[in-house]
Design a protein around this motif. Structure first.
Motif, PDB file in Angstrom:
ATOM      1  N   ARG A  30      29.804 -64.851   3.157  1.00  0.00           N
ATOM      2  CA  ARG A  30      29.519 -65.046   1.857  1.00  0.00           C
ATOM      3  C   ARG A  30      28.397 -63.782   1.266  1.00  0.00           C
ATOM      4  NH1 ARG A  30      29.093 -70.365   3.455  1.00  0.00           N
ATOM      5  NH2 ARG A  30      30.846 -71.526   2.698  1.00  0.00           N
ATOM      6  N   THR A  31      29.119 -62.987   0.680  1.00  0.00           N
ATOM      7  CA  THR A  31      28.478 -61.871   0.087  1.00  0.00           C
ATOM      8  C   THR A  31      28.207 -62.093  -1.384  1.00  0.00           C
ATOM      9  OG1 THR A  31      30.306 -60.362  -0.384  1.00  0.00           O
ATOM     10  CG2 THR A  31      29.175 -60.112   1.739  1.00  0.00           C
ATOM     11  N   PRO A  32      27.291 -61.436  -2.145  1.00  0.00           N
ATOM     12  CA  PRO A  32      27.070 -61.521  -3.409  1.00  0.00           C
ATOM     13  C   PRO A  32      28.820 -61.346  -4.324  1.00  0.00           C
ATOM     14  CG  PRO A  32      25.281 -60.594  -2.629  1.00  0.00           C
ATOM     15  CD  PRO A  32      26.451 -60.707  -1.682  1.00  0.00           C
ATOM     16  N   ALA A  33      29.344 -60.442  -3.680  1.00  0.00           N
ATOM     17  CA  ALA A  33      30.620 -60.059  -4.310  1.00  0.00           C
ATOM     18  C   ALA A  33      31.577 -61.239  -4.049  1.00  0.00           C
ATOM     19  CB  ALA A  33      31.216 -58.970  -4.084  1.00  0.00           C
ATOM     20  N   THR A  34      31.582 -62.024  -2.989  1.00  0.00           N
ATOM     21  CA  THR A  34      32.721 -63.032  -2.652  1.00  0.00           C
ATOM     22  C   THR A  34      32.096 -64.278  -3.274  1.00  0.00           C
ATOM     23  OG1 THR A  34      31.527 -63.547  -0.648  1.00  0.00           O
ATOM     24  CG2 THR A  34      33.457 -62.140  -0.240  1.00  0.00           C
ATOM     25  N   ILE A  35      30.929 -64.346  -3.605  1.00  0.00           N
ATOM     26  CA  ILE A  35      30.562 -65.768  -4.391  1.00  0.00           C
ATOM     27  C   ILE A  35      30.634 -65.424  -5.718  1.00  0.00           C
ATOM     28  CG2 ILE A  35      28.148 -66.865  -5.050  1.00  0.00           C
ATOM     29  CD1 ILE A  35      26.909 -66.125  -2.320  1.00  0.00           C
ATOM     30  N   GLN A  36      30.599 -64.390  -6.448  1.00  0.00           N
ATOM     31  CA  GLN A  36      30.944 -64.059  -7.793  1.00  0.00           C
ATOM     32  C   GLN A  36      32.311 -64.457  -7.911  1.00  0.00           C
ATOM     33  OE1 GLN A  36      29.054 -64.000 -10.453  1.00  0.00           O
ATOM     34  NE2 GLN A  36      27.435 -64.431  -8.857  1.00  0.00           N
ATOM     35  N   ALA A  37      33.231 -63.839  -7.060  1.00  0.00           N
ATOM     36  CA  ALA A  37      34.541 -63.955  -6.966  1.00  0.00           C
ATOM     37  C   ALA A  37      35.075 -65.508  -6.804  1.00  0.00           C
ATOM     38  CB  ALA A  37      35.324 -63.165  -5.961  1.00  0.00           C
ATOM     39  N   LEU A  38      34.529 -66.324  -6.024  1.00  0.00           N
ATOM     40  CA  LEU A  38      34.720 -67.637  -5.994  1.00  0.00           C
ATOM     41  C   LEU A  38      34.012 -68.382  -7.508  1.00  0.00           C
ATOM     42  CD1 LEU A  38      35.156 -70.301  -4.426  1.00  0.00           C
ATOM     43  CD2 LEU A  38      32.903 -70.420  -3.614  1.00  0.00           C
ATOM     44  N   ARG A  39      33.049 -67.901  -7.740  1.00  0.00           N
ATOM     45  CA  ARG A  39      32.791 -68.626  -9.072  1.00  0.00           C
ATOM     46  C   ARG A  39      33.425 -68.368 -10.213  1.00  0.00           C
ATOM     47  NH1 ARG A  39      26.767 -68.017 -11.939  1.00  0.00           N
ATOM     48  NH2 ARG A  39      27.006 -69.697 -13.340  1.00  0.00           N
ATOM     49  N   ARG A  40      34.010 -67.083 -10.290  1.00  0.00           N
ATOM     50  CA  ARG A  40      35.098 -66.856 -11.487  1.00  0.00           C
ATOM     51  C   ARG A  40      36.572 -67.562 -11.341  1.00  0.00           C
ATOM     52  NH1 ARG A  40      33.206 -61.745 -10.478  1.00  0.00           N
ATOM     53  NH2 ARG A  40      35.094 -61.157  -8.845  1.00  0.00           N
ATOM     54  N   SER A  41      36.816 -67.977 -10.063  1.00  0.00           N
ATOM     55  CA  SER A  41      38.020 -68.635  -9.692  1.00  0.00           C
ATOM     56  C   SER A  41      37.805 -70.197  -9.951  1.00  0.00           C
ATOM     57  CB  SER A  41      38.565 -68.485  -8.197  1.00  0.00           C
ATOM     58  OG  SER A  41      37.735 -69.074  -7.399  1.00  0.00           O
ATOM     59  N   LEU A  42      36.607 -70.816  -9.958  1.00  0.00           N
ATOM     60  CA  LEU A  42      36.335 -72.153 -10.268  1.00  0.00           C
ATOM     61  C   LEU A  42      36.109 -72.340 -11.808  1.00  0.00           C
ATOM     62  CD1 LEU A  42      34.356 -72.751  -7.176  1.00  0.00           C
ATOM     63  CD2 LEU A  42      36.776 -73.466  -7.449  1.00  0.00           C
ATOM     64  N   LYS A  43      36.501 -73.852 -12.140  1.00  0.00           N
ATOM     65  CA  LYS A  43      36.019 -74.334 -13.452  1.00  0.00           C
ATOM     66  C   LYS A  43      34.506 -74.436 -13.661  1.00  0.00           C
ATOM     67  CE  LYS A  43      40.134 -76.979 -14.141  1.00  0.00           C
ATOM     68  NZ  LYS A  43      40.767 -78.386 -14.448  1.00  0.00           N
ATOM     69  N   PRO A  44      34.042 -73.984 -14.619  1.00  0.00           N
ATOM     70  CA  PRO A  44      32.584 -74.158 -14.735  1.00  0.00           C
ATOM     71  C   PRO A  44      31.946 -75.413 -14.182  1.00  0.00           C
ATOM     72  CG  PRO A  44      33.443 -73.062 -16.570  1.00  0.00           C
ATOM     73  CD  PRO A  44      34.403 -73.534 -15.821  1.00  0.00           C
ATOM     74  N   GLU A  45      32.526 -76.674 -14.589  1.00  0.00           N
ATOM     75  CA  GLU A  45      32.052 -77.728 -14.182  1.00  0.00           C
ATOM     76  C   GLU A  45      32.280 -78.135 -12.617  1.00  0.00           C
ATOM     77  OE1 GLU A  45      36.010 -78.358 -15.716  1.00  0.00           O
ATOM     78  OE2 GLU A  45      34.429 -77.711 -16.612  1.00  0.00           O
ATOM     79  N   THR A  46      33.395 -77.293 -11.943  1.00  0.00           N
ATOM     80  CA  THR A  46      33.549 -77.537 -10.398  1.00  0.00           C
ATOM     81  C   THR A  46      32.344 -76.400  -9.712  1.00  0.00           C
ATOM     82  OG1 THR A  46      35.864 -77.847 -10.775  1.00  0.00           O
ATOM     83  CG2 THR A  46      34.921 -76.914  -8.593  1.00  0.00           C
ATOM     84  N   TRP A  47      32.261 -75.540 -10.302  1.00  0.00           N
ATOM     85  CA  TRP A  47      31.008 -74.619  -9.633  1.00  0.00           C
ATOM     86  C   TRP A  47      29.715 -75.321  -9.870  1.00  0.00           C
ATOM     87  CZ3 TRP A  47      30.241 -70.613  -6.924  1.00  0.00           C
ATOM     88  CH2 TRP A  47      29.066 -69.909  -6.750  1.00  0.00           C
ATOM     89  N   LYS A  48      29.427 -75.809 -11.097  1.00  0.00           N
ATOM     90  CA  LYS A  48      28.280 -76.547 -11.207  1.00  0.00           C
ATOM     91  C   LYS A  48      27.969 -77.845 -10.166  1.00  0.00           C
ATOM     92  CE  LYS A  48      25.459 -79.298 -14.553  1.00  0.00           C
ATOM     93  NZ  LYS A  48      25.570 -79.837 -15.682  1.00  0.00           N
TER      94      LYS A  48
END
Length: 80
Positions: free
Chosen positions: A4-22
């Motif tokens: 989990r690098t900052p880039a992979t975390i950001q990619a995951l965040r972009r791939s999820l709905k905001p409520e799922t990320w939250k």
């Protein structure tokens, strides 16, 4: 599991709905609070089974050890 690098975390965040990320962040923060409470109890003299019974009754010891290992690795990486 990929690192989990900052880039992979950001990619995951972009791939999820905001409520799922939250919700994922809320769950992670709740688990971190439990791990910190267990560690605090241990430093105050509680045995591991006592601390788990007090703060994480539904966690098996192997669950606790795995989460603790990942939590320590992630917090160590954040320090640098």
């Amino acid at each position: 599991m990929p690192k989990r690098t900052p880039a992979t975390i950001q990619a995951l965040r972009r791939s999820l709905k905001p409520e799922t990320w939250k919700r994922r962040v809320e769950v992670a923060e709740a688990q971190a609070a439990i791990l910190e409470a267990i560690e605090q109890a241990r430093t105050e003299g509680a045995t591991e089974p006592e601390a788990l019974a007090r703060f994480a009754l539904d966690w098996h010891r192997s669950t606790y050890h795995g989460r603790r290992r990942r939590y320590r690795a992630s917090t160590a990486a954040q320090r640098f």
